[in-house]
Structure formats: C-alpha cells, structure tokens
Design a protein around this motif. Structure first.
Motif, PDB file in Angstrom:
ATOM      1  N   GLN A 268      -0.752  20.767  -0.067  1.00 16.38           N
ATOM      2  CA  GLN A 268      -0.639  19.641   0.857  1.00 16.38           C
ATOM      3  C   GLN A 268      -1.687  18.585   0.484  1.00 16.38           C
ATOM      4  O   GLN A 268      -2.838  18.639   0.914  1.00 16.38           O
TER       5      GLN A 268
ATOM      6  N   ARG B 254      -3.414  16.026   3.466  1.00 17.98           N
ATOM      7  CA  ARG B 254      -4.561  16.349   4.313  1.00 17.98           C
ATOM      8  C   ARG B 254      -5.874  16.302   3.544  1.00 17.98           C
ATOM      9  O   ARG B 254      -6.945  16.344   4.132  1.00 17.98           O
ATOM     10  N   ARG B 255      -5.811  16.225   2.239  1.00 22.86           N
ATOM     11  CA  ARG B 255      -7.018  16.077   1.421  1.00 22.86           C
ATOM     12  C   ARG B 255      -7.250  14.615   1.026  1.00 22.86           C
ATOM     13  O   ARG B 255      -8.112  14.311   0.207  1.00 22.86           O
TER      14      ARG B 255
ATOM     15  N   TYR C 103      -2.852  11.804  -1.010  1.00 21.29           N
ATOM     16  CA  TYR C 103      -1.477  11.349  -1.003  1.00 21.29           C
ATOM     17  C   TYR C 103      -1.317  10.420   0.189  1.00 21.29           C
ATOM     18  O   TYR C 103      -1.926  10.637   1.238  1.00 21.29           O
TER      19      TYR C 103
ATOM     20  N   ALA D  65      -0.491   8.697   3.516  1.00 21.78           N
ATOM     21  CA  ALA D  65      -0.222   9.329   4.809  1.00 21.78           C
ATOM     22  C   ALA D  65       1.179   9.005   5.320  1.00 21.78           C
ATOM     23  O   ALA D  65       1.818   9.815   5.984  1.00 21.78           O
ATOM     24  N   PHE D  66       1.675   7.816   5.000  1.00 22.50           N
ATOM     25  CA  PHE D  66       2.983   7.413   5.521  1.00 22.50           C
ATOM     26  C   PHE D  66       4.086   7.769   4.536  1.00 22.50           C
ATOM     27  O   PHE D  66       4.030   7.399   3.366  1.00 22.50           O
ATOM     28  N   GLY D  67       5.100   8.496   4.995  1.00 24.40           N
ATOM     29  CA  GLY D  67       6.215   8.888   4.140  1.00 24.40           C
ATOM     30  C   GLY D  67       7.363   7.920   4.247  1.00 24.40           C
ATOM     31  O   GLY D  67       7.416   7.095   5.154  1.00 24.40           O
TER      32      GLY D  67
ATOM     33  N   MET E 139       1.870  10.437  -8.607  1.00 20.27           N
ATOM     34  CA  MET E 139       2.874  11.031  -9.492  1.00 20.27           C
ATOM     35  C   MET E 139       2.195  11.922 -10.532  1.00 20.27           C
ATOM     36  O   MET E 139       2.620  13.054 -10.781  1.00 20.27           O
TER      37      MET E 139
END
Lengths: 453, 453, 453
Positions: free
Chosen positions: C375, C378-379, C382, C384-386, C396
C-alpha cells in the motif's frame, strides 16, 4: 587433394546439363507408375549410368498403415468413336490414361463415358495427369478442347491393363563413406511423361551419384550417401518400413524434385527447421546471389512428408526450383521436354554438389593457441606492415576462424557469423591446419588428444 | 454433442447483447464503491441471473500489506448556495461525491470550499470520477463549467455518509469442471455510475457465467470456472489473501473490463507473457479478422496487477476493448449508457466464449500411426483421385494435425504453425479421433495406455 | 551519500574536457611505440595525475604464441637530398619514421629508396602512420605530394634508432572495491603523434581513474577497477599471460579508444554478445537520446581481440566514438590536436562514468511484500486521490520495480522492460529500500536473511 569444391562458379554446368537432358529425353516416353514395368525399365536406364540396385517388394507386404498394392501394367488404351476413329489414344501420350486404371473393354454412350473423363477447363489444350492408385476404377485424361468436341453416339472403350499380384520396385545406391552417418538423397520415379516433376529429379540424382562416385574414387567421402529412386509416398513408406534400423543413421537428407525448370530455387525446410541440412542449403543459396525462397516445413509436398512424419522426424528438406503446384505446367502434358532446360539441370546439379561439399567440410575445429591470437605475421599469414586501414578478406576470415574454433562452432557457424562464404572460411581453416594453428575436433583422434583443451 | 463452438460467426450476439445492456441500465443508478450497500445491491441484481455467492469480510481484516477498510455508505449529499439552491446534487449523479467521502455538514465560503472541488478544465461539461479510499477527506466532483459559475458567498455543504466498521462484500461463483484446474474470470464492481468501466465487465462476466452454466448442464466442462465480482485492488488482494491454497489451481485467467464500447479489442498479456491464455486470446482475436492490439504486461491497470504480483505471477491477462485511460469518456460522467452498445457487449461476450472454447479443447493428441502418414484415402478422408494441384483445407489441416500430434504440440500449437484456425484444427482432430487415427493424450486413460509410444 | 550519478546531464563535462585536452597536448609530441622511452615518458606524465604503477617485462619473455620483442628507441631520422636539404625530417613529425625501423645510415638513389617510402595517394597531404614491429626493416612515411616532388639523385638516409634487448613497459592502476570482482579498463598507449587513436583513450582513462579515486575516497566502490595502459596486442597478451589467475575476476571490461572526435558513439559488443557490460553501455547510450551505433563483436579492432579470444572470452566490449578505420584522419598526420575537442573528450568521460555508475548500482532486489502490491499511498509514495487518467513516472517506476524485484531481475532488466531510465529505476529502488519495501539481494547479508523468501 581432390576435395569437393564449394565454389560453384568453378563448376562447368553445361556439359552435365546436356547429358542429364539427354537421359531425360530417353526416359520421357516410358509409362511409369508406382509399380510395374515402366519403373523397372526406367531404373534399368539409370543403371547404365550408376551401379543401381533394384529391389522388388511383393504385393501385399504391409508397410505401416499401408499395404504394397497390386502391380499395374498397361499395353494399350483408346477410345474410338462411332466411326471407329481413335479420339483418345494412349500411344499418343501415356497421360491419356488415368494412372492405375483397371482394365476395361466396353461400348457405351458419351453420357456413360463422361464420368470417366478428366480435363482441365482452365487449360483447355493440356492433358491433365491423374491417378487412382488406391480405389479401383478406370478413366481417361484429355484436353478440354477435345472433350468438348466429342459428339453424342456410341464409343468403344479399351484399357488393356493388368492389376495383379506382383511387386513394388525401387532403386537404391549406397556409397559408403568413412562414417556410416548417412546423407539421404531421395527422388520419386513414379510419374509418367512429366519432365520437371519428376524426370528432372531422377536425372539430377543420377548425376549427383555419378559425381560423388568419381570423387570417392579419389578420396573417401566423410558421409555415406544413400540414393533412393522410389515411387512417391508408398515407396518411401516401404523403404522406411523395411529399414527402420538404418533410419537413425540419416543425419542429413534432401528430396530431389522439380529441378529442371528455369525458376528460382526454393528450399523447403525439414520439420526440425534448423537442422544442419537446412542451414547448409540456405547458406549455399544465399552465396549464389540469385533470388531464392525458403519455405517452412509443411506436411504436404513429396516424400519429406514421410521422412518428417512424427515417428521419424528426420532432418530431410527438399530443394526444388519452382515448387510443386506453383507452375502452370504442373501435372499436365505441358510439363514436357520444352519446359526444362539443360542449363537449369546443370545449375541444379551444381547447387546440390555445393551443398554436399559444405556438409562434407562442415566440421568443428580447435584453435591450438586459444589464449590471445597466434602470431600470424611470423608465419607469413598476415601483412608485415601494420597501420593500414583495410585488411584482406582472407586475413579477416582467418581471425574469425581462430576466434570461433572453440570446438563448439562449426565452420558453417563461423561463415554465418562472419558473413564470409563457407568456401572462404573452409579454405582458411585448411590453411591454418596446414600451419599447425588449428586441429579438426574429432573424438578419439590422436592429434586431437594432444591439443584438446 | 454440445461442445463449445470456437466459431464465433455461429454465435447470435444480438440477443444477449440487449439483455446485458438492459441489466447494465438497471445497475447504472446504484452508487457503488469498494464497500457498502451499493455493491451489495448490485450483486443481488446479478444474483437473479446466476447463482452468485456473496462473501462479507470484516473491516480490519489484514490482507497482505493492507487492511480491509471501514464500510462506506451514503444517503445524500449536496452543496447549496446562499439562495438555498442545490448547485451540486448527489441525487442528480452519484459521481458528484468524491467516492468514500467522510460525512460533513458545514457552511463555508467559496474559497474554503474550492480545495474540495474536483473538475476537468479540458472536459468542462463532464463530471469527473474521483476517489479517496485510504485518506479520510471529503469532496465534490462537478463539471468545470458549473464550477466557474459559482459565485462568491456562503455555501451549505452536506454529505450524509457513514464510514464505520462493517464489511467488504464480493460475489463469487464456482462452476466445477471435470478437473479442479481453474479458469479465473475476475471483474471489478466498485465503480458507481460508469458504464464501460466497469458495468460492462460485470454484465459480460454474468452472461459468460450464464452461458457456461447452460453448457455444463449438457456436458461437463473440462476446467473449473471461478467468477469473481470484486472491488478493485482491495478485493483481489482480499480474495488472494483468503484463498492462497486455491491460487495454484488457477491455470488461466482474464480480468474483464471496458468491454462495452465500440473500440477494437485490446489484449494485455499476463506477466508470464507467453502463457496459454495469452496465446489463446491472441489466436482468437486474429481469427476475427478485425483490428486488435496486444500489449505487453505492465504493472498498472486493473486487478491483474495483484494476480501478476511476483509472489503469485499467475497466468492472468486482461481482454478489453479500448483500454483504461485511453478513451476520453474514461472516469467521467460521459462513460454513460450512450457510450456502450448492445452490439459491442454481444461481441465481447462471443469473444470471451470463443477463448474459453479454445481453452476447453486445447489438448495434446497422439498420432496412432506416427511412422509415415496413415492411409486417409481408404477411410474416405482424402480425395480418391491423385494429381490435382490443390488440396482441400480440411485435408491439409488433417495432415498438419497428424504430423504434429506427437504428444508435445497442443492443438493451438498446430493452429499457429499451420495458419489454420483453431476451429478447423479442432474439428479435424475430432474427425481423426472418430476414425481411430488419433487419441487424446491423457495420463492414466485406458485408450492412451494402448497407443502411447 | 556520494553515490555515483547515472544522470549524465548533471555532469559538468567542460572542465575535465579541457584538462584532458591539455594533457593530450603535452603527450602529443612524444614518439611512442610498443616499447621504449616514448611509452615510459608518457606513463610518467600520466603518473602525475593518478598513482600509476609501471611494469617492465624483459625482451624475450614468452607470452603465449608471441615473444616480448626487442626494445626500440629513436633519437633522430632524416632523408637529405643531393643538396643536403632534409626532405624528410623526424623532428618535424615522428610519423615520418616507419615505427620500429632498424637503424640505417646510407646513401642511395631515389629508386633504391622508394621501396622504403610509404605515402597515401588518395590523401596526398597526409603523412601515414605505418609500423613494422615483427619484421626488421626500415622506412619513412611522407605526404604523397612530397614524394612526387622528390627528384632523381643521391639521397642520404639516416635513422638513428636502436633495437636491443630491453623491456616492454606498461602502466597499471588497481583501485580495490568491496569485492574483488573486477572492471577492466584497457587502453593502448603505443601510437606516436596521433590524437584520437589513441591519446584520447589514454587521457579519458586517466580522468576516469581520477574520478573513481575521488569517489572511492568518499565511499568504497562495489567493484575493483583495473586500469591498463598497454601497447596494443603485445601489451594485452603480455598482461594476460602474466595474470592468468586474475583473469577470471574480470566481470566487465571496456577497451577505450577513439573517444576524442565529434562523431557519434559506437559500441562494439563483447564476444559474449549479451553480457551485462553490453547491456549497460547500450542502455546508457540509448538514454543520451543522441544517435549511436552498436556493432556485433568481430575479431579485429583493438585489444578486445585478445580479451575475447576463445581461451578467455571475457565480457569486454569497446566504447568509441567513430570507430577505427572509419574516419579519414585515421592513422594519418591529420589525426592531430585539431581533430579532437575538449567537449568530445568531456562527453566521452561522462558516458564512461554513467556506464560505471550503472554497473555499480545494477543489483537484484527483493520485494518485501511480493503477494499483491504494498500500500504505497499510506506511505506517501502514491497519489492520495484515485481515478485520475495519468500516473506520475516515479509512481509507475515504483510499480515496475516492485513487480520485478523477484530476485531474478536486475535493475537494468527492469529499466529495459519498463522503458524507464536506469537512473529513475535506481532512484525509486533506493526510495523503496528506505521505506522498507525492498531489500537488496545479497548472499549472507543480515537484512537479507530476514526478508528473503
């Protein structure tokens, strides 16, 4: 030393071309089939050129899923019209008879006759070649123009043939080499008056055998060569069935067919696809610097179908000019002596000889000085003056051979890698051997034992 | 025999296409997310068509590096301007709410609101689809045109949602075959009112299951089929985490998504890259003789990311039409019922069925007469008259099957080698089996024991 | 951390470019050969920049198929015409003497002199570079224009050289790393006043060593680096012959030559063809987004001929700009200080450094969460908004690294698969390591013992 030359340009192809053409002209009138006296007569003619052995296999012999059929012989055949004129006459062309026709002697209407007549509406002047080996019937083949002019009325039909217990006949010549590893040269000899398919294969195979016989008289060949002149399909099945123990000795093989027309060469690969024979033929064709094509294996064509069946999977390809079914004259009366030429036959023979020369010389070698390059200059093998921009092809080729003479790469591998011809690579390899820089890799050889790493 | 047909042309795609479209229309209004009643409601609708089992996994369940999140449910949401008019209204489109928004009820200035508003300046009439599953926040999505017309002033903001301990819900259908070797069909069901991505995948999976159920009622299928309707990412992670012992049974798999638009098919290969599923799909697409594209595996996209993670590396690809992110309507309110068509859904279903038919029939066979060709003519499988230029496709295909039925090559291998369709290759294989010329290679089968070499 | 950067754009190439050019200008006038004081003097100059060790190998030492030759030294050489004017003068250019000329002092006619004169009719203003190392003779090289103006008459010929027992001299610098696995950097130092071939190789190798020395002072390098400054052919043979036990430690190697001209880079692969060094150089060149070419190995060129001889077959390629023999100035007096540029030298150095940075960092890693994706969100790794259409390159790249960090794929494998630069892949790998998501695969390392699967 009379080593086989892979330099095709050195080969005089005119003389054997004409001789092969003349032999073809003698064979042309005979009515061959998959059995019978036509084949026997043809093999006798070939036997005057090379020491061919004829084998006779009795009708009824089981060969795998097949059985050797009854022997077929024919003396005459015709169809006469109501006026007693021969409108179809076997004496004019043996293609007129449906090959393997059962005997018949009858009078019948045109309507009753027609189901027994075969013609080519798209090629109305040609007599087609048709067969019915395994279903007993009878028939005639004729030009479509002639068929269309047949008038209503009664016809007298005669086929003076016999279908009886007898034999399947094939010819064989084994030319022993220093090894019993075998090169198979197989050609079908079952077609009647058809030149490219396959009198061309029969005469090129004959002269190939003749050339190898002459060469082996001077110096033994590396491989054993086995030439087969066999009826298509049933002949190769029969030979395979009777020689299962010989089959594993076949290391390379070619099916010879359609080698008399002026078309470009076509090589159809073995089922293995990257066998030495495949690479040898392709390299040889590429070196000719003429157009050619290479086809992947497919399970139709000639006797490679049987040699490459999954239970054998032999490394057997087929080198033709225009392949079967791809020329308009194929399986018609137009595949005659005008369709093939002495020059094409000569070139085909030279190409087969070049392939065989390559196979004979395609060995692995070991560099005697594998660490770093040997000093070629002090042996007179390399230009004394350094610094020049260009290097001679022979010097380059020597460096390639030395670098890849590691016991893994064959001379053909090195030719392919370097882009030089096999001929040049083989020549410099022999030079390096003569200078003690290279040894042939050979199990159990004494010199090898000293040098091998 | 009701064998699955790989001939897509035989398939009537109109009827199921319309049925799938109708089901999609029923599912369209529901507000799905990765958890919650929207998914449950959707799975219940699907459960009317196929016997789906719904599984509930509690919030907090650890799944590898992740944790099953709180369950999200929403009743209403809006933004009212100073005049009390709803300028954004969840009841108009469930895309208006940032998916997984925490509850909020507040008054604020436009400046304070703006960081919570999402729009697409380049597509000013579309509502974007945005999510915030794993970072608790709230927001609204709206057309950029609308955003630009918002006037300064106070706004009333309301999201009547809950984020609370609950469950992650997924649907599963296992259709047992004669073997427990499994084909996985996985589709994500977490997107709200978006048709191509991924109501299309949900309805095509449903009708695929329906078709296989019908077929297995007549004749057992070779493979076990496992259909998963799961929320994206967390759903596949959850399933994998709870079924590690089932994972190794998965021999082929497809992720179904974006199968409703009119674009050309796109196949994204599994990480393995040359798995049977990859070759089966590519062969099927090539046979359609319509444009298509094949993409190498990459570690983004849909749930194949999880199935193909290095710890599993399953042979799972993804067959879509226009792939994610490559169509303008992607993740916007324009991915609606006007963007997908019954015909496209029908074609997609037919293509999936063709792939499955291929997998079902893609076995290895053994030629019972591997040495030479068997005599097809006496069995009525080959033209009685020889000499013709052309051979029928079915006869050619038979020769290909016989030559490569060596126990190593599958029917798909043979189709690829020969250039014939899998459909034809499978058909002649069945003919040859019926004539005793071929046996299916199967460990422990009695007939095999007799014939195997 | 002072990790080597693979981002060439960060490298200031102007400053070392000028320094290398200045060193080249100092080395240019010296008359080097495969032995003698010219080489010793050159190595002393290099020894002021880096701690080079000079080795002396006596005349007569056997090295494989060769022998270390007599040492050659020269003080002066000229040809005077009948008027006593020097028409050829070694003091003007040391190229005027056939390199390794035996001493001579004689009067002779033009006809007797001519076989000892070398010129280039196609490049009439250039003095060619010619050698005669292994056949004792003498000669002069001169511009063809000058040759053609020589008048009949008596000439006084003087070459004040010595050919006597002495030594072969080579320079060596070993820079130990944390492993004794070695990267070989080899350059030939035997050419007289010729800039691109090969003063360029000598100065780039020197500054490469200087840069690695500086870096290893800050942080130990992974590999041991061995720099060789050797006479061509006989030098590499000598080194190999005296260090057979070191040879197996060489894991990567490059022959440095012709790196000062403005031409595009050319990489000639090692004999192995797909060694790590081959892939590292090709990736580095591709990332520059400038034209370059890659050549397959061939057994001529520079000392890679010896390193890649079949008895060693080392992974040694050669990275040049325009390769030997492909530029008009090659081995002529036009390969002078005007032909090479500081900028080209600087770029060459930067490219070599980038290759080495890649080798240093090209390790295998293990994903600590191989089942499914970890994930990242949470680190903070990546977004936050998908739901967005595009993903950042760094995100990538992280997914690629995680998916292929299976212990089998190196970072270069992942860069090649993903299409991202090695620099980005290495950067995100370090980020993932820092977040505990990835561990370097290393035998016996403690952290590895915990995480390895």
């Amino acid at each position: 030393m009379n080593r086989l030359s892979v330099e095709q340009t050195n080969t005089n192809t005119t003389e054997p071309g004409q001789a092969m053409y003349d032999m073809m002209a003698a064979l042309y009138p005979l009515c061959r089939s998959i059995t019978g006296d036509g084949v026997r007569h043809s093999l006798r003619l070939i036997g005057r050129a090379i020491p061919l052995t004829c084998h006779e296999v009795p009708t009824g012999t089981p060969v795998f899923d097949w059985t050797v059929p009854k022997e077929w012989n024919i003396r005459d055949a015709y169809v006469k019209n109501a006026s007693g004129e021969k409108v179809i006459d076997f004496q004019q062309s043996n293609l007129h008879v449906l090959n393997y026709s059962a005997p018949v002697a009858a009078r019948m209407s045109l309507a009753a006759l027609k189901p027994h007549l075969f013609s080519l509406p798209d090629q109305p002047t040609c007599i087609p070649y048709r067969t019915s080996y395994y279903r007993e019937t009878w028939g005639f083949c004729l030009a479509h123009n002639v068929l269309e002019q047949l008038e209503e009325g009664d016809y007298e039909v005669c086929i003076d043939s016999t279908l009886a217990d007898g034999h399947l006949t094939y010819g064989e010549l084994v030319l022993p080499g220093t090894s019993d590893e075998t090169v198979l040269i197989s050609t079908h000899c079952c077609h009647p008056s058809l030149c490219n398919d396959n009198l061309s294969g029969m005469v090129v195979s004959t002269y190939l055998a003749k050339a190898l016989l002459a060469q082996s008289a001077e110096q033994p060949l590396r491989y054993t060569y086995r030439f087969l002149f066999i009826p298509g399909t049933i002949g190769s099945l029969t030979w395979l069935s009777l020689h299962e123990d010989e089959v594993t000795k076949i290391k390379h093989g070619l099916v010879v067919a359609c080698v008399g027309d002026e078309g470009a060469f076509t090589y159809k690969k073995s089922r293995q696809g990257n066998a030495a024979i495949d690479r040898a033929v392709i390299h040889t064709l590429a070196q000719r610097q003429q157009p050619y094509q290479v086809l992947d294996f497919s399970p139709f064509g000639y006797d490679e179908r049987q040699y490459c069946s999954p239970g054998f999977n032999l490394p057997v390809g087929s080198l033709t000019r225009t392949p079967h079914g791809r020329f308009a004259e194929y399986h018609t009366s137009d595949d005659n002596l005008a369709f093939v030429t002495p020059a094409a036959l000569g070139e085909s023979l030279a190409t087969y000889l070049a392939v065989i020369a390559l196979l004979e010389q395609n060995e692995r070698y070991l560099n005697c000085n594998p660490k770093g390059e040997p000093q070629l200059g002090r042996r007179g093998l390399y230009s004394a003056f350094g610094g020049k921009k260009d290097t001679k092809a022979s010097e380059m080729a020597m460096l390639w051979v030395l670098n890849y003479a590691d016991g893994d790469h064959t001379l053909l591998d090195i030719a392919e890698k370097s882009g030089y011809s096999f001929a040049l690579i083989a020549e410099v390899a022999h030079t390096l051997v003569a200078h003690g820089l290279l040894v042939r890799k050979e199990n159990g050889s004494k010199e090898n034992a000293v040098h091998e790493l």
